[in-house]
Scaffold this active site. Structure first.
Site, PDB file in Angstrom:
ATOM      1  N   HIS A   1       1.260   5.511  -1.888  1.00  0.00           N
ATOM      2  CA  HIS A   1       0.797   6.436  -2.562  1.00  0.00           C
ATOM      3  C   HIS A   1       1.976   7.256  -3.362  1.00  0.00           C
ATOM      4  CE1 HIS A   1      -3.210   6.436  -0.431  1.00  0.00           C
ATOM      5  NE2 HIS A   1      -2.405   6.047   0.423  1.00  0.00           N
TER       6      HIS A   1
ATOM      7  N   HIS B   1     -10.440   0.740   2.443  1.00  0.00           N
ATOM      8  CA  HIS B   1     -10.142   1.856   3.576  1.00  0.00           C
ATOM      9  C   HIS B   1     -11.297   1.595   4.429  1.00  0.00           C
ATOM     10  CE1 HIS B   1      -8.383   5.805   5.125  1.00  0.00           C
ATOM     11  NE2 HIS B   1      -9.596   5.550   5.785  1.00  0.00           N
TER      12      HIS B   1
ATOM     13  N   HIS C   1       0.956  -1.125  -0.012  1.00  0.00           N
ATOM     14  CA  HIS C   1      -0.099   0.107   0.039  1.00  0.00           C
ATOM     15  C   HIS C   1       1.113   1.117   0.046  1.00  0.00           C
ATOM     16  CE1 HIS C   1      -3.719   2.245   1.813  1.00  0.00           C
ATOM     17  NE2 HIS C   1      -2.941   3.191   1.583  1.00  0.00           N
TER      18      HIS C   1
ATOM     19  N   HIS D   1      -4.273  -0.767   6.243  1.00  0.00           N
ATOM     20  CA  HIS D   1      -3.932  -0.254   7.504  1.00  0.00           C
ATOM     21  C   HIS D   1      -4.867  -0.206   8.873  1.00  0.00           C
ATOM     22  CE1 HIS D   1      -6.880   2.589   5.622  1.00  0.00           C
ATOM     23  NE2 HIS D   1      -5.940   3.246   4.772  1.00  0.00           N
TER      24      HIS D   1
ATOM     25  N   LYS E   1      -9.456  -0.040  -5.326  1.00  0.00           N
ATOM     26  CA  LYS E   1      -9.528   0.620  -3.769  1.00  0.00           C
ATOM     27  C   LYS E   1     -10.795   1.499  -3.553  1.00  0.00           C
ATOM     28  CE  LYS E   1      -7.759   2.086  -0.078  1.00  0.00           C
ATOM     29  NZ  LYS E   1      -6.768   2.884   0.241  1.00  0.00           N
TER      30      LYS E   1
ATOM     31  N   ASP F   1       1.366   2.707   3.606  1.00  0.00           N
ATOM     32  CA  ASP F   1       0.670   3.753   3.433  1.00  0.00           C
ATOM     33  C   ASP F   1       1.096   5.010   3.347  1.00  0.00           C
ATOM     34  OD1 ASP F   1      -1.876   5.167   3.102  1.00  0.00           O
ATOM     35  OD2 ASP F   1      -2.564   5.248   5.146  1.00  0.00           O
TER      36      ASP F   1
HETATM   37  C1  NCD Z   1      -3.692   9.031   2.190  1.00  0.00           C
HETATM   38  C2  NCD Z   1      -3.364  10.055   1.204  1.00  0.00           C
HETATM   39  O1  NCD Z   1      -2.866  11.105   1.739  1.00  0.00           O
HETATM   40  O2  NCD Z   1      -3.524   9.823   0.211  1.00  0.00           O
HETATM   41  N1  NCD Z   1      -3.884   9.559   3.367  1.00  0.00           N
HETATM   42  C3  NCD Z   1      -3.629   8.806   4.878  1.00  0.00           C
HETATM   43  O3  NCD Z   1      -3.989   9.452   5.892  1.00  0.00           O
HETATM   44  N2  NCD Z   1      -3.554   7.671   4.751  1.00  0.00           N
HETATM   45  C4  NCD Z   1      -5.113   8.348   1.902  1.00  0.00           C
HETATM   46  C5  NCD Z   1      -5.620   7.008   2.687  1.00  0.00           C
HETATM   47  O4  NCD Z   1      -4.835   6.177   2.277  1.00  0.00           O
HETATM   48  O5  NCD Z   1      -6.490   7.308   3.509  1.00  0.00           O
HETATM   49 ZN    ZN Z   2      -3.476   5.063   1.969  1.00  0.00          ZN
END
Ligand code: NCD
Ligand code: ZN
Length: 367
Positions: A16, A146, A14, A188, A109, A263
């Site tokens: 971003h 999520h 996971h 998460h 997702k 994450d």
């Molecule tokens: C994530 C993001 O910034 O894209 N932020 C987070 O707090 N985890 C989005 C997500 O996974 O909830």
């Molecule tokens: Zn995330």
């Protein structure tokens, strides 16, 4: 006790990576320490077609190709693409993605509308996405959750500390009952309720969960230590110590359906240190090290490799890495932000300037 540990190169279930200059700044960091990763689709605009995923994958690979210095080390990194469960996503797109030669789609997702960064394209409740879920169940496409309830049935906001608890109590059982063959990953996990649920119902290849280094390391004492800590502000929120302890006990059990998903969620400094601090913790510069540190503290380093490098790929039908990394027990600190080519600063957790103050990381990846 040994002061070094060698494990197969980790897999991030996971992450971003964003787009543009931010992507170019953060992607090499993930690619250096992970051989592959499940890339989240909550970009702006969201990734909701296979065609968009193809473009996104190209951008990620181009960033690595053009990156100086670590080019050799990261040459084999494979970004695994996902689609965002928006109202525009169709069953036909799921079919197209599941066995696509150019860019296979590894999961879909779901973000609860309004709950987190770029969740404005999500459904209020995952249960509303009936046709797409049915198709996913039919073709074996994993659903990445999520798992929080943000709005209730009257569209009123729930208490953000209760979001995961409500999801586990109400939404997840109904989802699994309605789609018994659907492959699901609860992302998460942060609460004792999620731990209880997974201990009871988790199943290799069927119902799995990911854990972040942030939820293993911190509880809400640190999130509010001496004041509000923007770098620890994320969804799901960092919870009470009792929850953290349960999540730590869970990873110590070495269950085959629990894996590392960082994450890592980078944001520009201006959005973290602002009147409305965005949700997301940037942890890729220290994630592998922090996981190792936690497993060391728990006395279960023998469970680290399965958690970091084996369980994730197995869920997605992939082989683990053929490479290894070695970590040494050695104190170090990080003090600098990552800086994009547009001169935007991105602060990782655990840094000595904007962390909790003089934080030390106890394990280090060896070059
Ligand atoms: C994530 C993001 O910034 O894209 N932020 C987070 O707090 N985890 C989005 C997500 O996974 O909830
Ligand atoms: Zn995330």
């Amino acid at each position: 006790m040994s002061d070094t540990i060698t494990i197969k190169k980790p897999f991030d279930s996971h992450v971003h990576l964003r787009r543009g200059a931010m992507l170019r700044a953060v992607t090499p960091i993930t690619a250096e320490k992970f051989y592959s990763a499940i890339v989240m689709p909550n970009t702006e605009p969201p990734i909701e077609t296979v065609e968009q995923a193809v473009e996104y994958k190209k951008e990620i690979l181009a960033a690595l190709k053009n990156h100086q210095g670590v080019a050799l080390m990261v040459s084999a990194f494979e970004p695994l693409m996902t689609l965002y469960l928006t109202k525009k996503l169709t069953p036909a797109e799921i079919e197209k993605g599941v066995s696509n030669d150019v860019c296979k789609i590894y999961g879909v997702k779901s973000y609860p509308y309004g709950a987190t960064t770029n969740s404005q394209w999500g459904f209020r409740s995952i249960l509303e996405a009936k046709d797409v879920l049915k198709k996913m169940e039919e073709v074996g496409m994993p659903l990445l959750l999520h798992g929080e309830v943000h709005l209730n049935e009257n569209n009123e906001e729930e208490d953000p500390y209760d979001g995961e608890k409500l999801f586990i109590a109400d939404v997840l059982p109904r989802l699994l009952e309605t789609y018994p063959k659907l492959k699901v990953s609860l992302e998460h996990m942060s609460t004792s309720q999620a731990v209880d649920f997974m201990e009871k119902n988790g199943k290799d290849g069927q119902l799995v969960a990911t854990v972040t280094p942030t939820h293993l390391m911190y509880d809400r004492r640190q999130a509010f230590s001496g004041g509000y800590r923007p770098l620890l502000h994320m969804k799901p929120l960092i919870k009470r110590r009792e929850h953290k302890e349960r999540v730590r006990e869970l990873v110590k059990k070495g269950l085959p359906f629990i894996s590392a998903g960082t994450d890592s969620a980078p944001h520009p400094e201006s959005k973290k240190f602002s009147s409305c601090c965005v949700f997301g913790v940037f942890n890729s510069p220290v994630a592998v090290e922090l996981y190792t540190q936690v497993f060391d503290e728990l006395g279960c380093l023998d469970k680290l490799e399965n958690f970091m490098s084996m369980n994730g790929p197995r869920f997605y039908g992939l082989e683990p890495s053929s490479e290894t990394i070695t970590l040494a027990k050695k104190d170090w600190q990080t003090s600098e932000p990552v800086v994009t080519e547009e001169d935007v600063k991105v602060w990782p957790i655990c840094n000595t300037q904007h962390g909790l103050g003089n934080e030390t990381v106890h394990w280090q990846v060896q070059a």
